[in-house]
Write a protein that holds these residues in place. Structure first.
Motif, PDB file in Angstrom:
ATOM      1  N   PHE A 118     -78.433  31.280 -30.008  1.00  0.00           N
ATOM      2  CA  PHE A 118     -78.128  31.429 -28.728  1.00  0.00           C
ATOM      3  C   PHE A 118     -76.755  31.971 -28.279  1.00  0.00           C
ATOM      4  O   PHE A 118     -76.367  32.636 -27.341  1.00  0.00           O
ATOM      5  CB  PHE A 118     -78.282  30.158 -27.956  1.00  0.00           C
ATOM      6  N   GLU A 119     -75.512  31.376 -29.078  1.00  0.00           N
ATOM      7  CA  GLU A 119     -74.038  31.725 -28.858  1.00  0.00           C
ATOM      8  C   GLU A 119     -74.045  33.030 -29.290  1.00  0.00           C
ATOM      9  O   GLU A 119     -73.256  33.705 -28.544  1.00  0.00           O
ATOM     10  CB  GLU A 119     -73.674  30.815 -30.050  1.00  0.00           C
ATOM     11  N   ALA A 122     -75.274  34.957 -26.380  1.00  0.00           N
ATOM     12  CA  ALA A 122     -74.322  34.729 -25.151  1.00  0.00           C
ATOM     13  C   ALA A 122     -72.956  35.587 -25.219  1.00  0.00           C
ATOM     14  O   ALA A 122     -72.756  35.998 -24.274  1.00  0.00           O
ATOM     15  CB  ALA A 122     -74.034  33.519 -24.709  1.00  0.00           C
ATOM     16  N   ARG A 123     -72.561  35.629 -26.392  1.00  0.00           N
ATOM     17  CA  ARG A 123     -71.277  36.382 -26.721  1.00  0.00           C
ATOM     18  C   ARG A 123     -71.125  37.863 -26.433  1.00  0.00           C
ATOM     19  O   ARG A 123     -70.459  38.207 -25.690  1.00  0.00           O
ATOM     20  CB  ARG A 123     -70.689  36.250 -28.153  1.00  0.00           C
ATOM     21  N   GLY A 125     -73.938  38.872 -24.652  1.00  0.00           N
ATOM     22  CA  GLY A 125     -74.235  38.976 -23.286  1.00  0.00           C
ATOM     23  C   GLY A 125     -73.346  38.865 -22.056  1.00  0.00           C
ATOM     24  O   GLY A 125     -73.410  39.235 -21.142  1.00  0.00           O
ATOM     25  N   ALA A 126     -72.076  38.646 -22.482  1.00  0.00           N
ATOM     26  CA  ALA A 126     -71.107  38.461 -21.530  1.00  0.00           C
ATOM     27  C   ALA A 126     -70.774  39.832 -20.867  1.00  0.00           C
ATOM     28  O   ALA A 126     -70.421  39.846 -19.667  1.00  0.00           O
ATOM     29  CB  ALA A 126     -69.743  37.754 -22.163  1.00  0.00           C
ATOM     30  N   PRO A 129     -74.219  40.707 -18.269  1.00  0.00           N
ATOM     31  CA  PRO A 129     -74.675  39.652 -17.656  1.00  0.00           C
ATOM     32  C   PRO A 129     -76.086  39.672 -16.926  1.00  0.00           C
ATOM     33  O   PRO A 129     -76.868  38.648 -17.080  1.00  0.00           O
ATOM     34  CB  PRO A 129     -73.835  39.124 -16.670  1.00  0.00           C
ATOM     35  N   GLN A 130     -76.373  40.769 -16.546  1.00  0.00           N
ATOM     36  CA  GLN A 130     -77.676  40.925 -15.861  1.00  0.00           C
ATOM     37  C   GLN A 130     -78.710  40.970 -16.874  1.00  0.00           C
ATOM     38  O   GLN A 130     -79.982  40.930 -16.531  1.00  0.00           O
ATOM     39  CB  GLN A 130     -77.766  42.158 -14.919  1.00  0.00           C
ATOM     40  N   LEU A 132     -78.550  39.042 -19.758  1.00  0.00           N
ATOM     41  CA  LEU A 132     -78.430  38.117 -20.741  1.00  0.00           C
ATOM     42  C   LEU A 132     -79.649  36.671 -20.290  1.00  0.00           C
ATOM     43  O   LEU A 132     -80.125  36.119 -21.141  1.00  0.00           O
ATOM     44  CB  LEU A 132     -77.380  37.124 -20.479  1.00  0.00           C
ATOM     45  N   ALA A 133     -79.689  36.427 -19.052  1.00  0.00           N
ATOM     46  CA  ALA A 133     -80.916  35.558 -18.848  1.00  0.00           C
ATOM     47  C   ALA A 133     -82.129  35.754 -19.089  1.00  0.00           C
ATOM     48  O   ALA A 133     -82.772  35.112 -19.823  1.00  0.00           O
ATOM     49  CB  ALA A 133     -81.003  35.075 -17.202  1.00  0.00           C
ATOM     50  N   THR A 136     -82.306  35.503 -23.233  1.00  0.00           N
ATOM     51  CA  THR A 136     -82.045  34.006 -23.587  1.00  0.00           C
ATOM     52  C   THR A 136     -83.711  33.396 -23.319  1.00  0.00           C
ATOM     53  O   THR A 136     -84.096  32.549 -24.033  1.00  0.00           O
ATOM     54  CB  THR A 136     -81.032  33.377 -22.822  1.00  0.00           C
ATOM     55  N   LEU A 137     -84.278  33.598 -22.048  1.00  0.00           N
ATOM     56  CA  LEU A 137     -85.542  33.087 -21.723  1.00  0.00           C
ATOM     57  C   LEU A 137     -86.538  33.424 -22.858  1.00  0.00           C
ATOM     58  O   LEU A 137     -87.455  32.746 -23.263  1.00  0.00           O
ATOM     59  CB  LEU A 137     -85.794  33.354 -20.452  1.00  0.00           C
TER      60      LEU A 137
ATOM     61  N   PRO B 129     -75.584  34.961 -12.618  1.00  0.00           N
ATOM     62  CA  PRO B 129     -75.618  35.651 -14.085  1.00  0.00           C
ATOM     63  C   PRO B 129     -74.189  35.631 -14.493  1.00  0.00           C
ATOM     64  O   PRO B 129     -73.780  35.669 -15.619  1.00  0.00           O
ATOM     65  CB  PRO B 129     -76.035  37.128 -13.775  1.00  0.00           C
ATOM     66  N   LEU B 132     -73.397  32.533 -16.249  1.00  0.00           N
ATOM     67  CA  LEU B 132     -74.339  32.074 -17.465  1.00  0.00           C
ATOM     68  C   LEU B 132     -73.729  32.047 -18.955  1.00  0.00           C
ATOM     69  O   LEU B 132     -73.790  31.398 -19.685  1.00  0.00           O
ATOM     70  CB  LEU B 132     -75.547  32.994 -17.436  1.00  0.00           C
ATOM     71  N   ALA B 133     -73.092  33.305 -19.149  1.00  0.00           N
ATOM     72  CA  ALA B 133     -72.409  33.503 -20.365  1.00  0.00           C
ATOM     73  C   ALA B 133     -71.383  32.455 -20.852  1.00  0.00           C
ATOM     74  O   ALA B 133     -71.474  32.055 -21.843  1.00  0.00           O
ATOM     75  CB  ALA B 133     -71.936  35.037 -20.713  1.00  0.00           C
ATOM     76  N   LEU B 137     -71.784  29.615 -23.731  1.00  0.00           N
ATOM     77  CA  LEU B 137     -70.759  29.582 -25.022  1.00  0.00           C
ATOM     78  C   LEU B 137     -70.167  28.190 -24.839  1.00  0.00           C
ATOM     79  O   LEU B 137     -70.085  27.569 -25.926  1.00  0.00           O
ATOM     80  CB  LEU B 137     -69.946  30.793 -24.752  1.00  0.00           C
ATOM     81  N   ALA B 140     -72.610  25.788 -26.527  1.00  0.00           N
ATOM     82  CA  ALA B 140     -72.982  26.148 -27.658  1.00  0.00           C
ATOM     83  C   ALA B 140     -72.084  25.607 -28.694  1.00  0.00           C
ATOM     84  O   ALA B 140     -72.086  25.265 -29.746  1.00  0.00           O
ATOM     85  CB  ALA B 140     -73.223  27.602 -27.966  1.00  0.00           C
TER      86      ALA B 140
END
Lengths: 290, 290
Positions: A118-119, A122-123, A125-126, A129-130, A132-133, A136-137, B129, B132-133, B137, B140
């Motif tokens: 997940f980390e 997210a890294r 996905g920063a 951002p649109q 990432l959710a 992740t889901l 969004p 979220l990141a 992070l 995590a």
């Protein structure tokens, strides 16, 4: 860059974060041992192949998604091998993680690989951002409850289980996530890609049942006939070897037929056909492509 | 809405997703058993208190962050209680998860709670969004490697360990994440809030050492003196009971002093003071506020 190189680099970068100064050294080692050297990396290759077919306009994100999927897969192998489940001595031809590092570090390595997946997502996905959710889901559902690989493993503790529910959760869910995440990482609609993952997941499961039933131990690195010995559902038990081979052929054809029209669809179809021959022991592989 | 009500509702909503139709029933039960009834919910309350002090303009997101933090905490309790770690019979005054459901389902419940935490955050983060990141992070890192609660547990497998590194990872990291996540969920800069989490985490650890050393078993629901019996680092062993109480007072004062100026800072200071008296056994609590 070739897909396998991208995957190995993305995994190496991800694991390197876990090995930063100040990390408890043995757990860091156990995590790297769990991920390298890998198996066929079939799930992350599927993810990248779909991302490529969809244009792959954010390769850092598709690399991260592919790495996350493989980290989840590695975590599940480490925990499935634990004494309270399969008590496997060997994995990929060498001692399983709990045999090499002890049970406490095997539990923690699996836990930390799940978090790292997940980390990693997210890294990357920063910067997107649109997306990432959704990513992740999609991955969380393919791993957790009620129908991901953890749910699949939990069905082994139930007195009654539908074979197809069990296999869909235990194996299929991460294949579906691989195709959906490949599309999502490239900004495409994941829905038309799920059928490909679903069929390839089932093909992989049938091929695994075939391999378990017929391959020699040195060929696939785990004791032969283990699924059958443990009374697990198996396509070979259900359909016989010839029937299982026919089912595998049908699933691969269905997978190819399900690939949506897109810029890279012909390339992807050829890839699925060629890869599918590698799923079964060599002496049978010509029968898959036939 | 009162913080505790928000937390219980957010946790209930999160666990309900894991219990959807098609879930393996025993794992679904084990997950709910791991989360309800809860302990003091001290980490998620800290998260919501900081979010409130920062304006709490996205309460669904701060609820999700608070729930995620508690799910991580519950997952760590389930895995720490396993036979290969503490082999705890009891947790919160009733059988531990592996005693109630067996070891396989306890391993899987911990795994699934970790996944559920990230999923819960992503579900709420779809509407915010840009936050979220950072939230993912932050959480995590507080849970995984190299310095989260899993890393903390892994230090118990190392021959040499710095007591402060161990305690900072094992306990402090999730308190720091609780304050940082509360700020992030409300769109505020998390940096000035980390000191509050750091000090409260250490205060909680010292209070736990005090409780472990002096409280009667019926008071805190776990066998007395367990940390000492297991040779774990303890502030009471290091400083004596009076010294540990003094250290706790200093940490709480430092925590209050670290709270940044913001619209809700006075309310938060009062909350930290009143809550801190609840950290230690009743017969000692007047000595903390003194």
């Amino acid at each position: 860059m070739e897909a396998l190189v991208r995957i190995e680099q993305a995994l190496d970068m991800a694991v390197a974060y876990a090995e930063a100064p100040g990390a408890p050294p043995q757990l860091a080692q156990a995590m790297r041992y769990s991920v390298f050297p890998g198996g066929a990396r079939i799930r992350p290759r599927l993810c990248l192949a779909v991302a490529h077919a969809c244009g792959d306009d954010a390769p850092d994100l598709s690399n991260a998604a592919a790495a996350a999927i493989e980290l989840f897969h590695c975590a599940s192998l480490v925990h499935d091998d634990l004494p309270c489940f399969d008590d496997a001595e060997l994995r990929r031809g060498r001692p399983s993680v709990h045999r090499a590092f002890g049970e406490p570090l095997a539990v923690l390595a699996g836990d930390a690989l799940i978090v790292l997946a997940f980390e990693t997502l997210a890294r990357a996905g920063a910067c997107a951002p649109q997306r990432l959710a959704g990513l992740t889901l999609t991955l969380a559902r393919s791993v957790g409850m009620p129908s991901g690989i953890i749910a699949g493993q939990a069905w082994e503790s139930e007195p009654r289980v539908s074979v197809s529910d069990y296999q869909r959760a235990k194996t299929g869910s991460l294949f579906v996530a691989a195709t959906a995440a490949g599309a999502l990482a490239a900004g495409a609609d994941p829905a038309p890609w799920r059928a490909l993952g679903d069929r390839l997941g089932e093909a992989y499961q049938v091929a695994d049942d075939i391999g378990d039933a017929v391959a020699a131990e040195e060929d696939n690195g785990k004791p032969v006939g283990r699924d059958i010995a443990l009374g697990r559902p198996s396509a070979v038990v259900q359909l016989g070897l010839a029937g299982a081979m026919e089912r595998l052929r049908d699933l691969v054809k269905g997978a190819v037929a399900s690939i949506p029209d897109c810029q890279g669809s012909d390339e992807l179809k050829a890839l699925v056909m060629s890869e599918s021959t590698r799923l079964v022991p060599k002496q049978l592989s010509d029968r898959v492509a036939a």
